[in-house]
Design a protein around this motif. Structure first.
Motif, PDB file in Angstrom:
ATOM      1  N   LEU A   1      48.388  36.473  33.910  1.00  0.00           N
ATOM      2  CA  LEU A   1      48.293  36.226  35.176  1.00  0.00           C
ATOM      3  C   LEU A   1      49.470  35.314  35.751  1.00  0.00           C
ATOM      4  CD1 LEU A   1      44.682  34.445  34.289  1.00  0.00           C
ATOM      5  CD2 LEU A   1      45.215  36.506  35.912  1.00  0.00           C
TER       6      LEU A   1
ATOM      7  N   ALA B   1      47.019  44.570  36.801  1.00  0.00           N
ATOM      8  CA  ALA B   1      45.499  44.437  37.232  1.00  0.00           C
ATOM      9  C   ALA B   1      44.503  45.102  36.524  1.00  0.00           C
ATOM     10  CB  ALA B   1      45.352  44.794  38.610  1.00  0.00           C
TER      11      ALA B   1
ATOM     12  N   ARG C   1      44.115  43.441  32.908  1.00  0.00           N
ATOM     13  CA  ARG C   1      43.319  42.202  33.059  1.00  0.00           C
ATOM     14  C   ARG C   1      42.100  42.703  33.072  1.00  0.00           C
ATOM     15  NH1 ARG C   1      47.592  40.255  36.553  1.00  0.00           N
ATOM     16  NH2 ARG C   1      46.308  41.108  38.409  1.00  0.00           N
ATOM     17  N   ASN C   2      41.718  43.881  33.998  1.00  0.00           N
ATOM     18  CA  ASN C   2      40.237  44.431  34.063  1.00  0.00           C
ATOM     19  C   ASN C   2      39.709  45.039  32.791  1.00  0.00           C
ATOM     20  OD1 ASN C   2      38.666  46.826  35.545  1.00  0.00           O
ATOM     21  ND2 ASN C   2      38.106  44.763  35.915  1.00  0.00           N
TER      22      ASN C   2
ATOM     23  N   PHE D   1      38.352  36.850  30.416  1.00  0.00           N
ATOM     24  CA  PHE D   1      38.720  35.449  30.735  1.00  0.00           C
ATOM     25  C   PHE D   1      37.542  34.531  30.767  1.00  0.00           C
ATOM     26  CE2 PHE D   1      42.091  37.683  32.667  1.00  0.00           C
ATOM     27  CZ  PHE D   1      43.435  36.992  32.035  1.00  0.00           C
TER      28      PHE D   1
ATOM     29  N   TYR E   1      35.419  46.158  39.955  1.00  0.00           N
ATOM     30  CA  TYR E   1      36.816  46.601  39.937  1.00  0.00           C
ATOM     31  C   TYR E   1      37.164  47.817  38.993  1.00  0.00           C
ATOM     32  CZ  TYR E   1      37.492  42.873  43.370  1.00  0.00           C
ATOM     33  OH  TYR E   1      37.266  41.978  44.351  1.00  0.00           O
TER      34      TYR E   1
ATOM     35  N   LEU F   1      40.917  34.862  41.927  1.00  0.00           N
ATOM     36  CA  LEU F   1      40.066  35.330  40.839  1.00  0.00           C
ATOM     37  C   LEU F   1      39.711  36.656  40.723  1.00  0.00           C
ATOM     38  CD1 LEU F   1      37.832  34.258  38.880  1.00  0.00           C
ATOM     39  CD2 LEU F   1      36.022  34.450  40.475  1.00  0.00           C
ATOM     40  N   ARG F   2      39.536  37.229  41.966  1.00  0.00           N
ATOM     41  CA  ARG F   2      39.128  38.633  42.041  1.00  0.00           C
ATOM     42  C   ARG F   2      40.429  39.488  41.481  1.00  0.00           C
ATOM     43  NH1 ARG F   2      35.085  40.512  45.105  1.00  0.00           N
ATOM     44  NH2 ARG F   2      33.866  39.147  46.568  1.00  0.00           N
ATOM     45  N   LYS F   3      41.650  38.797  41.662  1.00  0.00           N
ATOM     46  CA  LYS F   3      42.674  39.602  41.042  1.00  0.00           C
ATOM     47  C   LYS F   3      42.776  39.264  39.729  1.00  0.00           C
ATOM     48  CE  LYS F   3      46.407  40.574  43.856  1.00  0.00           C
ATOM     49  NZ  LYS F   3      47.903  39.894  44.526  1.00  0.00           N
ATOM     50  N   ALA F   4      42.447  38.222  39.199  1.00  0.00           N
ATOM     51  CA  ALA F   4      42.351  37.927  37.671  1.00  0.00           C
ATOM     52  C   ALA F   4      41.527  38.740  37.099  1.00  0.00           C
ATOM     53  CB  ALA F   4      42.096  36.446  37.401  1.00  0.00           C
ATOM     54  N   LEU F   5      40.503  39.205  37.818  1.00  0.00           N
ATOM     55  CA  LEU F   5      39.256  40.038  37.042  1.00  0.00           C
ATOM     56  C   LEU F   5      39.526  41.456  37.076  1.00  0.00           C
ATOM     57  CD1 LEU F   5      36.242  37.950  38.201  1.00  0.00           C
ATOM     58  CD2 LEU F   5      37.488  37.792  35.954  1.00  0.00           C
ATOM     59  N   GLY F   6      40.799  41.808  37.687  1.00  0.00           N
ATOM     60  CA  GLY F   6      41.185  43.271  37.927  1.00  0.00           C
ATOM     61  C   GLY F   6      41.204  43.751  39.184  1.00  0.00           C
ATOM     62  N   ALA F   7      41.188  42.852  40.515  1.00  0.00           N
ATOM     63  CA  ALA F   7      41.532  43.788  41.365  1.00  0.00           C
ATOM     64  C   ALA F   7      42.794  44.006  41.757  1.00  0.00           C
ATOM     65  CB  ALA F   7      40.917  42.666  42.823  1.00  0.00           C
ATOM     66  N   THR F   8      43.127  45.178  42.095  1.00  0.00           N
ATOM     67  CA  THR F   8      44.440  45.320  42.380  1.00  0.00           C
ATOM     68  C   THR F   8      45.106  45.192  43.713  1.00  0.00           C
ATOM     69  OG1 THR F   8      43.708  47.566  43.265  1.00  0.00           O
ATOM     70  CG2 THR F   8      44.488  47.442  40.941  1.00  0.00           C
ATOM     71  N   PRO F   9      46.248  44.996  43.855  1.00  0.00           N
ATOM     72  CA  PRO F   9      46.731  44.436  45.255  1.00  0.00           C
ATOM     73  C   PRO F   9      46.127  45.492  46.203  1.00  0.00           C
ATOM     74  CG  PRO F   9      48.596  44.574  43.752  1.00  0.00           C
ATOM     75  CD  PRO F   9      47.414  44.918  43.079  1.00  0.00           C
TER      76      PRO F   9
ATOM     77  N   PRO G   1      48.085  35.847  41.093  1.00  0.00           N
ATOM     78  CA  PRO G   1      46.652  35.632  40.666  1.00  0.00           C
ATOM     79  C   PRO G   1      46.808  34.211  40.398  1.00  0.00           C
ATOM     80  CG  PRO G   1      47.411  37.188  39.271  1.00  0.00           C
ATOM     81  CD  PRO G   1      48.420  37.248  40.515  1.00  0.00           C
TER      82      PRO G   1
END
Ligand SMILES: Nc1ncnc2c1ncn2[C@@H]1O[C@H](COP(=O)(O)OP(=O)(O)OP(=O)(O)O)[C@@H](O)[C@H]1O
Ligand SMILES: [Mg+2]
Lengths: 229, 410
Positions: free
Chosen positions: A58, A82, A85-86, A91, A114, B320-328, B403
């Protein structure tokens, strides 16, 4: 023999605010092997959350290298990070970080969203993860309609829902009573038994005792004396 | 993230700020409705003029005396002394000289008081030849038209417009009756079928047609005896209109012994009449459309503004969405979909409002509003484009957020 799954070499993180600069991490080197269950302890402000953010891709170190499963993270693109992380990391954030407008299962399904998992399967898996943290009857409650402890457990469920190989949990039991704490620790124990790598940040000695080993941090450095325990 | 999920998420975000979304949408709605209505009004007016001019006849060329060349201004203006003659018309009608001309009708006109019994009505009296009905594409509702024999014999016969009949005979059949023009008695032999009154040209339903020769001897004053006020020319087809134009022009220049810069007549086609008539309408439409376009631009700025506020407010959520895996790309897409949804829904509602306006406005303006399917499709397309363009910058900002910065914001 494979190398460590997490490997930090002389990692520094410096925050500069005007004239003042703070070394949140002042040269941390550590290795975590696959399937290890590690507790991270240290006083408030010692850099634990900063460490977790770097391990979770992060945040990036100011200097030093971080290799995740043998790959230097600084070489990866935003999109690759990303994806990591996904797919690979679960986390639990210190401040829960639930979206207030979404109900419990919608919050838990976010990583699956995602990952491109279809809706029916998302709901099924989210419900199962919430069931594992004892919230099977709170699927449609929004965070505002849940207690602090329940919110924390929703956050734990979200970390588990993708069945990640690495779990990074920042004070996941901070708001829980001793029974719920025991439940969550039981879950981690189970995951560890299934070969998952777990890093658990905590203030409490008896929570840390559940882990295989404890890393102690003080002023942004790994405390060598404590680290031996 | 599937398309369906992206849209669900976007609508969820818009719904959570209902009032703000609605007001932003209103900006686009008003802009789109204004643009569609002004364009619709312009097109309606244009269509009206077009249908009126097409009533003059088909494949028509019109020769009038006097020239309107830009360098010299109007020379030998209408009505002063006419430069056109029946000889010109006869020459134009000669097939060997002008093969692409089917028929020619020279007209002389004069305002006259027409009397039937004790009823009196002032109207336009037209002296012409039998070809007039063909060239001007007019039919008769009763009786017959002026014949060549009438012209040769200079018979005192008249064909009346439908409104003229109403004024003079009050519903009675006029065929066989007599009317008096300039002290001479004429027998009514026919009635023209109505084509609807027009506002841009003379009233085509209120006129009296008499043989050209009779007009010269009995109606007009001596000085303008042979004077022709207008020559109407019908080309053999739409395709030969240009050729007919060239032939007529060359012939008249030769006959009058002038060059095109010193021409003493004006040759115009229906097309050029149409252009002159619609030019002012078009200018006005463009002007009003421009103003409406500006209101659309303001609506677009409203979307951009709302999206920027939305990004700033949702830094935590984005992180948060990015931390959970949302790409740019996924984050950018979500905000673009939000912005374009605002644009499109504003556009569709604006279209509905414009549709309602088009149904109601003609009752107040006496002006048709025409909304073409192309304009409607373009409006929705433009509103989508506006949404996307207005969303690009805010969405890019959201996509670039790190993120960790987003998460820490508290
Ligand atoms: N964005 C930032 N800007 C400036 N300084 C920061 C920032 N984030 C963290 N710090 C500083 O870095 C140091 C380490 O912070 P960190 O959050 O890692 O502590 P922690 O060990 O997690 O503490 P706690 O147990 O209270 O959660 C602190 O001194 C903090 O003030
Ligand atoms: Mg912390």
């Amino acid at each position: 023999m494979t190398g460590p799954v997490l490997s930090l070499r002389d990692v520094r993180k410096t925050y500069v605010m005007g004239d003042l600069s703070v070394d949140a991490l002042a040269g941390v080197s550590m290795d975590v092997h696959e399937g290890e269950y590690v507790a991270v302890m240290g006083p408030s402000g010692s850099g634990k959350s900063t460490l977790m953010h770097i391990l979770g891709c992060l945040d990036v170190p100011t200097s030093g290298t971080y290799e995740l499963a043998g790959t230097d993270v600084s070489r990866m693109t935003e999109t690759e990070l990303a994806e990591i992380r996904n797919r690979r990391i679960g986390f639990v954030f210190q401040g829960f970080n639930l979206l207030p407008s979404l109900n419990a299962w919608r919050n838990v399904e976010l990583p699956l969203l995602y990952a491109g998992v279809p809706r029916d399967e998302r709901r099924q898996r989210a419900a199962r993860a919430l069931d594992r943290v004892g919230l099977a009857d709170r699927l449609d409650h929004r965070p505002g309609e849940l207690s602090g402890g329940q919110q924390q457990r929703v956050a734990v469920a979200r970390a588990l829902v993708t069945d990640p190989s690495l779990i990074l949990a920042d004070e996941p039991t901070g708001n829980l009573d001793s029974r719920s704490t025991a439940d969550v620790l039981g879950l981690f124990e189970e995951l560890s038994g299934a070969g998952r790598t777990i890093m658990l940040i905590t203030h409490e000695e008896d929570v840390a005792a559940a882990a295989q080993r404890t890393v102690r941090i003080r002023d942004g450095l790994v405390d060598q004396a404590g680290g031996a325990a | 993230m599937s398309t369906f999920d992206t849209f669900r998420s976007a609508f969820g975000a818009l719904r959570s700020h209902r009032l703000r979304s609605a007001l932003t949408m209103l900006g686009i709605l008003i802009g789109i409705a204004a643009v569609i209505l002004t364009v619709g009004l312009g097109q309606g007016a244009q269509a009206q003029v077009q249908s009126e001019i097409s009533k003059l006849g088909s494949n028509l060329l019109v020769v009038t005396p006097g020239s309107t060349t830009s360098s010299t201004g109007i020379r030998g203006g209408r009505g002063t002394s006419s430069t056109l003659t029946n000889g010109d018309a006869a020459a134009l009608a000669t097939a060997s000289v002008a093969p692409d001309i089917r028929a020619v009708a020279a007209t002389s006109t004069s305002m006259q008081s027409v009397t039937a019994g004790t009823t009196n009505w002032t109207t336009t009296v037209v002296g012409t030849t039998p070809s007039w009905a063909q060239v001007r594409a007019r039919d008769l509702s009763a009786g017959r038209f002026v014949t060549q024999d009438d012209v040769n014999q200079a018979r005192p016969v008249a064909v009346l417009g439908s409104e003229t009949v109403t004024e003079l005979f009050n519903g009675r059949s006029p065929v066989g009756q007599s009317v008096s023009i300039n002290g001479s008695s004429f027998t009514v032999v026919g009635v023209l079928q109505a084509i609807g009154s027009t506002s841009t040209t003379a009233n085509e339903d209120d006129q009296v047609i008499v043989p050209q020769t009779t007009f010269a001897t009995r109606v007009a004053a001596n000085s303008t005896r042979a004077a022709v006020s207008t020559i109407y020319i019908e080309a053999t087809s739409q395709a030969t209109l240009t050729a007919a134009y060239q032939e007529a022009k060359a012939l008249l220049l030769t006959r009058h012994g002038v060059t095109s810069t010193t021409a003493d007549f004006t040759l115009s086609s229906q097309q050029s009449l149409l252009q002159t008539a619609t030019a002012t309408d078009r200018t006005l439409t463009i002007l009003l459309g421009g103003v409406a376009g500006i209101s659309l631009l303001v609506g677009a700025l409203g979307i951009a503004n709302m999206m920027l506020v939305s990004v700033a407010e949702r830094v935590r959520e984005i992180g948060l969405r990015k931390a959970l895996g949302a790409t740019p790309a996924a984050v950018r897409q979500q905000f673009l979909v939000e912005a374009s949804s605002l644009g499109v829904s504003g556009g569709v509602l604006g279209l509905l409002l414009a549709g309602a306006g088009a149904a109601v406005l003609p009752h107040f303006l006496a002006q048709p509003v025409r909304i073409s399917p192309a304009a409607a499709a373009a409006a929705v397309g433009v509103s989508l484009l506006i949404g996307v363009v207005a969303g690009v910058y805010p969405a890019g900002r959201a996509a670039r957020l790190a993120p960790i910065d987003a998460l820490r914001n508290d």
